[in-house]
Write an enzyme that holds these catalytic residues in place. Structure first.
Site, PDB file in Angstrom:
ATOM      1  N   ASN A   9      -7.200  81.005 -25.124  1.00  0.00           N
ATOM      2  CA  ASN A   9      -7.009  80.170 -23.929  1.00  0.00           C
ATOM      3  C   ASN A   9      -5.815  80.735 -23.167  1.00  0.00           C
ATOM      4  O   ASN A   9      -4.670  80.510 -23.553  1.00  0.00           O
ATOM      5  CB  ASN A   9      -6.762  78.708 -24.354  1.00  0.00           C
ATOM      6  CG  ASN A   9      -6.502  77.815 -23.145  1.00  0.00           C
ATOM      7  OD1 ASN A   9      -6.664  78.244 -22.004  1.00  0.00           O
ATOM      8  ND2 ASN A   9      -6.106  76.585 -23.394  1.00  0.00           N
ATOM      9  N   LYS A  11      -4.775  80.004 -20.260  1.00  0.00           N
ATOM     10  CA  LYS A  11      -4.110  79.030 -19.368  1.00  0.00           C
ATOM     11  C   LYS A  11      -3.858  79.686 -18.004  1.00  0.00           C
ATOM     12  O   LYS A  11      -4.672  80.503 -17.570  1.00  0.00           O
ATOM     13  CB  LYS A  11      -2.840  78.491 -20.034  1.00  0.00           C
ATOM     14  CG  LYS A  11      -3.142  77.972 -21.449  1.00  0.00           C
ATOM     15  CD  LYS A  11      -1.990  77.268 -22.123  1.00  0.00           C
ATOM     16  CE  LYS A  11      -2.425  76.807 -23.512  1.00  0.00           C
ATOM     17  NZ  LYS A  11      -1.407  76.062 -24.235  1.00  0.00           N
ATOM     18  N   HIS A  98      -8.232  69.248 -22.854  1.00  0.00           N
ATOM     19  CA  HIS A  98      -6.983  69.872 -23.305  1.00  0.00           C
ATOM     20  C   HIS A  98      -5.809  68.935 -22.990  1.00  0.00           C
ATOM     21  O   HIS A  98      -5.794  68.288 -21.940  1.00  0.00           O
ATOM     22  CB  HIS A  98      -6.794  71.231 -22.628  1.00  0.00           C
ATOM     23  CG  HIS A  98      -5.744  72.051 -23.317  1.00  0.00           C
ATOM     24  ND1 HIS A  98      -4.397  71.812 -23.136  1.00  0.00           N
ATOM     25  CD2 HIS A  98      -5.840  73.064 -24.203  1.00  0.00           C
ATOM     26  CE1 HIS A  98      -3.712  72.661 -23.890  1.00  0.00           C
ATOM     27  NE2 HIS A  98      -4.560  73.429 -24.557  1.00  0.00           N
ATOM     28  N   GLU A 100      -2.949  69.509 -21.958  1.00  0.00           N
ATOM     29  CA  GLU A 100      -2.254  69.799 -20.700  1.00  0.00           C
ATOM     30  C   GLU A 100      -2.996  69.172 -19.522  1.00  0.00           C
ATOM     31  O   GLU A 100      -2.379  68.735 -18.553  1.00  0.00           O
ATOM     32  CB  GLU A 100      -2.101  71.327 -20.528  1.00  0.00           C
ATOM     33  CG  GLU A 100      -1.049  71.867 -21.489  1.00  0.00           C
ATOM     34  CD  GLU A 100      -1.253  73.302 -21.927  1.00  0.00           C
ATOM     35  OE1 GLU A 100      -2.067  74.016 -21.321  1.00  0.00           O
ATOM     36  OE2 GLU A 100      -0.597  73.704 -22.918  1.00  0.00           O
ATOM     37  N   GLU A 170      -5.915  69.874 -31.628  1.00  0.00           N
ATOM     38  CA  GLU A 170      -4.664  70.466 -31.162  1.00  0.00           C
ATOM     39  C   GLU A 170      -3.577  69.391 -31.141  1.00  0.00           C
ATOM     40  O   GLU A 170      -3.454  68.649 -30.150  1.00  0.00           O
ATOM     41  CB  GLU A 170      -4.848  71.036 -29.752  1.00  0.00           C
ATOM     42  CG  GLU A 170      -5.834  72.169 -29.672  1.00  0.00           C
ATOM     43  CD  GLU A 170      -5.529  73.097 -28.505  1.00  0.00           C
ATOM     44  OE1 GLU A 170      -5.449  74.308 -28.744  1.00  0.00           O
ATOM     45  OE2 GLU A 170      -5.340  72.622 -27.368  1.00  0.00           O
ATOM     46  N   GLY A 176       2.537  75.354 -28.023  1.00  0.00           N
ATOM     47  CA  GLY A 176       3.583  76.098 -27.315  1.00  0.00           C
ATOM     48  C   GLY A 176       4.974  75.850 -27.860  1.00  0.00           C
ATOM     49  O   GLY A 176       5.966  76.208 -27.231  1.00  0.00           O
ATOM     50  N   SER A 216       0.286  76.758 -31.763  1.00  0.00           N
ATOM     51  CA  SER A 216       1.180  77.780 -32.327  1.00  0.00           C
ATOM     52  C   SER A 216       0.529  78.633 -33.420  1.00  0.00           C
ATOM     53  O   SER A 216       1.206  79.037 -34.373  1.00  0.00           O
ATOM     54  CB  SER A 216       2.484  77.148 -32.833  1.00  0.00           C
ATOM     55  OG  SER A 216       3.181  76.569 -31.750  1.00  0.00           O
TER      56      SER A 216
HETATM   57  P1  13P Z   1      -0.203  77.742 -28.268  1.00  0.00           P
HETATM   58  O1  13P Z   1      -1.021  78.629 -29.178  1.00  0.00           O
HETATM   59  O2  13P Z   1       0.591  78.480 -27.268  1.00  0.00           O
HETATM   60  O3  13P Z   1       0.571  76.733 -29.038  1.00  0.00           O
HETATM   61  O4  13P Z   1      -1.282  76.909 -27.397  1.00  0.00           O
HETATM   62  C1  13P Z   1      -2.317  76.276 -28.033  1.00  0.00           C
HETATM   63  C2  13P Z   1      -3.252  75.778 -27.006  1.00  0.00           C
HETATM   64  O5  13P Z   1      -2.916  74.931 -26.213  1.00  0.00           O
HETATM   65  C3  13P Z   1      -4.592  76.382 -26.971  1.00  0.00           C
HETATM   66  O6  13P Z   1      -5.445  75.656 -26.153  1.00  0.00           O
END
Ligand code: 13P
Length: 252
Positions: A9, A11, A98, A100, A170, A176, A216
């Site tokens: 992903n 982003k 997601h 976010e 997640e 992150g 992560s």
């Molecule tokens: P990270 O791997 O950067 O923690 O992000 C995970 C994520 O949001 C994948 O959709």
């Protein structure tokens, strides 16, 4: 045996050149090492690069996913992208729910259910994300939160439609942050999610549905995570932005 699934992903990170050169290099490596035989690999670039990315991967086993769609078919929604638009350029998958999107774009479960319906209408596979916040985990509410998220969205779908889903657990506190869920924490939640599918849809679907972990993941922890019984792969953010790291994860 079910293939493990690894999804990058990206982003809002890569531009046209970064996207296309990464995908070309990834493709080259995957075929040289023949790792596509035991892994399903999916890359989720930003909207403007979906078409070219899909063209590069045409006729290969690698796949592209969009990171979002709007919940309506078409109309006056400036700046939005519909499921039918994605379908018209050959995109087959989309990430929905997601954290976010939930946090920054206020996507609640009722909106996500509308997005699910429109995605299914256009035959898109859905990578649906669930997960609790740090506070919710501190208060031991993680199971209730994840169950509610599924009950208000995915569990409205028929057994037939469920075949179009991947679920991604997640935990928000692991995204992150560099703070991965322990293998036990992740496995326990994945087992719980699978038990919900068993209760609702029966054994075949609960065995077949891919439940991915995200938060992560890196080249060092992927192997142990993917080794867990109910973890069918990963949804990778930061570590999917570096080709070598991502390749290590794909080979885990
Ligand atoms: P990270 O791997 O950067 O923690 O992000 C995970 C994520 O949001 C994948 O959709």
């Amino acid at each position: 045996m079910k293939k493990k699934v690894v999804i990058a992903n990206w982003k809002m990170n890569y531009d046209f050149h970064e996207t296309t050169s990464f995908i070309r290099n990834l493709l080259k490596f995957v075929f040289e090492k023949k790792i596509n035989h035991n892994k399903e690999i999916i890359v989720a670039p930003s909207f403007p690069f979906l078409h070219i990315s899909n063209q590069i991967l045409q006729g290969t086993t690698l796949n592209i996913a969009a990171q979002n769609i709007h919940q309506k078919d078409r109309g006056s929604y400036t700046g939005e992208v519909s499921a039918s638009m994605l379908k018209s350029i050959g995109i087959q998958k989309v990430i929905l729910g997601h954290s976010e999107r939930r946090k920054f774009f206020l996507e609640k479960n009722n909106i996500l259910l509308e997005k699910i319906k429109i995605a299914l209408k256009y035959g898109l596979n859905i990578i649906f994300c669930v997960g609790e916040s740090l506070n919710e985990r501190y208060n031991n509410q993680q199971f209730k939160i994840v169950k509610d998220q599924l009950e208000e969205t995915v569990f409205h779908c028929s057994s037939e439609d469920i075949k179009s889903f991947y679920i991604a657990y997640e935990p928000i506190w692991a995204i992150g942050t560099g703070k991965t869920a322990t293998f036990e924490q992740a496995q326990t939640m994945h087992e719980f999610i699978r038990s919900l599918f068993l209760e609702k849809y029966g054994e075949k679907i609960s065995n077949n549905i891919s439940i991915l972990y995200g938060g992560s993941i890196n080249d060092l922890n992927a192997k142990d995570l993917f080794y867990q019984k109910d973890i069918d792969g990963g949804l990778v953010g930061n570590s999917s932005l570096k080709l070598e790291k991502f390749l290590d994860i794909v080979q885990s």
